[in-house]
Design an enzyme around this catalytic site. Structure first.
Site, mmCIF file in Angstrom:
data_model
loop_
_atom_site.group_PDB
_atom_site.id
_atom_site.type_symbol
_atom_site.label_atom_id
_atom_site.label_comp_id
_atom_site.label_asym_id
_atom_site.label_seq_id
_atom_site.Cartn_x
_atom_site.Cartn_y
_atom_site.Cartn_z
ATOM 1 N N GLY A 1 0.841 -1.187 0.000
ATOM 2 C CA GLY A 1 0.000 0.000 0.000
ATOM 3 C C GLY A 1 0.877 1.239 0.000
ATOM 4 N N GLY B 1 3.566 1.024 2.960
ATOM 5 C CA GLY B 1 4.554 -0.004 2.705
ATOM 6 C C GLY B 1 5.499 0.389 1.581
ATOM 7 N NE ARG C 1 -3.488 -8.203 0.136
ATOM 8 C CZ ARG C 1 -4.679 -7.974 -0.384
ATOM 9 N NH1 ARG C 1 -5.303 -8.919 -1.074
ATOM 10 N NH2 ARG C 1 -5.266 -6.803 -0.245
ATOM 11 C CB SER D 1 5.219 9.454 8.537
ATOM 12 O OG SER D 1 4.637 8.374 9.259
ATOM 13 C CE LYS E 1 -2.362 7.650 13.187
ATOM 14 N NZ LYS E 1 -2.411 7.989 11.738
ATOM 15 C CG ASP F 1 0.669 9.310 13.804
ATOM 16 O OD1 ASP F 1 0.467 9.936 12.756
ATOM 17 O OD2 ASP F 1 0.728 8.073 13.855
ATOM 18 C CB THR G 1 -3.828 11.705 11.872
ATOM 19 O OG1 THR G 1 -2.571 11.044 11.835
ATOM 20 C CG2 THR G 1 -4.854 10.846 11.176
ATOM 21 C CB SER H 1 -5.503 12.172 7.635
ATOM 22 O OG SER H 1 -6.220 11.224 8.398
ATOM 23 N NE ARG H 2 -5.524 5.179 4.174
ATOM 24 C CZ ARG H 2 -4.205 5.056 4.171
ATOM 25 N NH1 ARG H 2 -3.492 5.626 3.238
ATOM 26 N NH2 ARG H 2 -3.602 4.343 5.098
#
Length: 332
Positions: free
Chosen positions: A12, A15, A34, A137, A190, A243, A247, A253-254
């Site tokens: 993702g 990663g 994957r 990050s 968070k 963090d 975020t 931020s998702r």
């Protein structure tokens, strides 16, 4: 301790960014993915179009679909979504050599078991020394070489020092800690709190409400971390407060973007539609609620988010419920 070859499980955005960092740090890197389209995209164009578009990846980065190709790595970074960590590590177990450290880079609490990722690792790969990497990050910024600093938590000081030195790159600065619980709790909670901040933003409640949510959310995070055996000073560092601030402060931020959509009137189904990347706060919120109830820790913001995501309340009712709570002395 010297590490030469790193395996990264999970391609993702995060990663892929960490694989990029490991390459800059001088390691040989194998990234396991994957998705066939991710493998094809990286091999053909050196770009992860699905999860990290627009970022050119190091030419030396190898990508594979097979966990067995990570068997000769002497360092592994595990970056699957938190709710898939157990199945991923179980699949990797036949290829893991005893003593090879695993750095857990996913943020969440396992639903059902209510376990942290270090507990999942201990059950699936009991002979793997554990470390936790967490901090403020954004993957795209890290992968582009913008400066960032994170917490690297490891109970073994010598191993922690070696891992910190190994993963340090010109624009990626790890700080060492020995409190894995505190580091994990900060990263997990968070994400839930970021949904609350997004809801506030979507409703147009202003910067004062936003600041209050961050501050009181941080108090919730600290209480739970201490209740589970972590230390307050760890949660006040990069892996917790740092963090949380990041975020909760950007729609990059998702989790915050999910809350933003909900605050603007979208349903959960609409807000999640078409998203390939996981909003970990959405996945972890039910476990956070159960864990708060199990430990007796007061976490009203996190519980309100969990109730909203479960369809038990509305955005307006959740906000009203938080504002109508009894007045109290401010303390963590």
């Amino acid at each position: 301790m010297q590490f030469k070859r790193a395996g990264v499980i999970g391609a993702g955005a995060w990663g892929t960014a960490l694989a990029q960092v490991a390459g800059w740090a001088g390691l040989e890197v194998r990234l396991q993915a994957r998705e066939p389209e991710v493998i094809e995209s990286i091999r053909a164009r050196r770009i992860n179009e699905a999860f990290l578009p627009g970022v050119q990846l190091d030419e030396r980065l190898e990508v594979t679909a097979d966990l067995a190709d990570l068997a000769d790595c002497d360092l592994v970074l595990a970056v699957p979504p938190a709710q898939h960590m157990r199945s991923t590590l179980t699949a990797f177990a036949p290829h893991h050599r005893p003593g090879v450290p695993v750095i857990l880079c996913s943020k969440g609490i396992e639903r059902g078991s209510l376990k942290l990722m270090t507990e999942v690792l201990a059950e699936t790969l009991p002979e793997a020394p554990a470390a936790v990497l967490s901090g403020p990050s954004f993957a795209g910024e890290v992968a582009r070489g913008l400066p960032s600093a994170v917490t690297l938590a490891c109970a073994d000081d010598a191993l922690g020092q070696a891992l910190m030195n190994t993963l340090s790159a010109p624009t990626f600065r790890p700080y060492l800690a020995d409190d894995l619980i505190g580091a994990e709790v900060g990263g997990a909670i968070k994400n839930v709190l970021a949904i609350a901040c997004g809801m506030s933003e979507g409703k147009g409640l202003g910067r004062s409400a936003h600041a209050a949510l961050i501050t009181r959310g941080f108090a919730e995070m600290t209480r739970l971390g201490v209740a589970l055996g972590g230390r307050a000073e760890t949660v006040s560092g990069l892996c917790g407060l740092g963090d949380l601030v990041l975020t909760c402060s950007s729609p990059q931020s998702r989790n915050m973007s999910l809350g933003l959509a909900l605050g603007q009137g979208q349903t959960i189904e609409q807000a999640l539609a078409g998203k390939r990347s996981v909003a970990e706060g959405y996945e972890s919120a039910p476990a956070v609620r159960e864990l708060a109830e199990k430990t007796g820790v007061d976490m009203p913001i996190s519980l309100a988010v969990a109730a909203l995501l479960a369809g038990e309340t509305t955005v307006d009712a959740a906000i009203e419920g938080l504002l109508s709570r009894p007045l109290k002395v401010e303390r963590h």
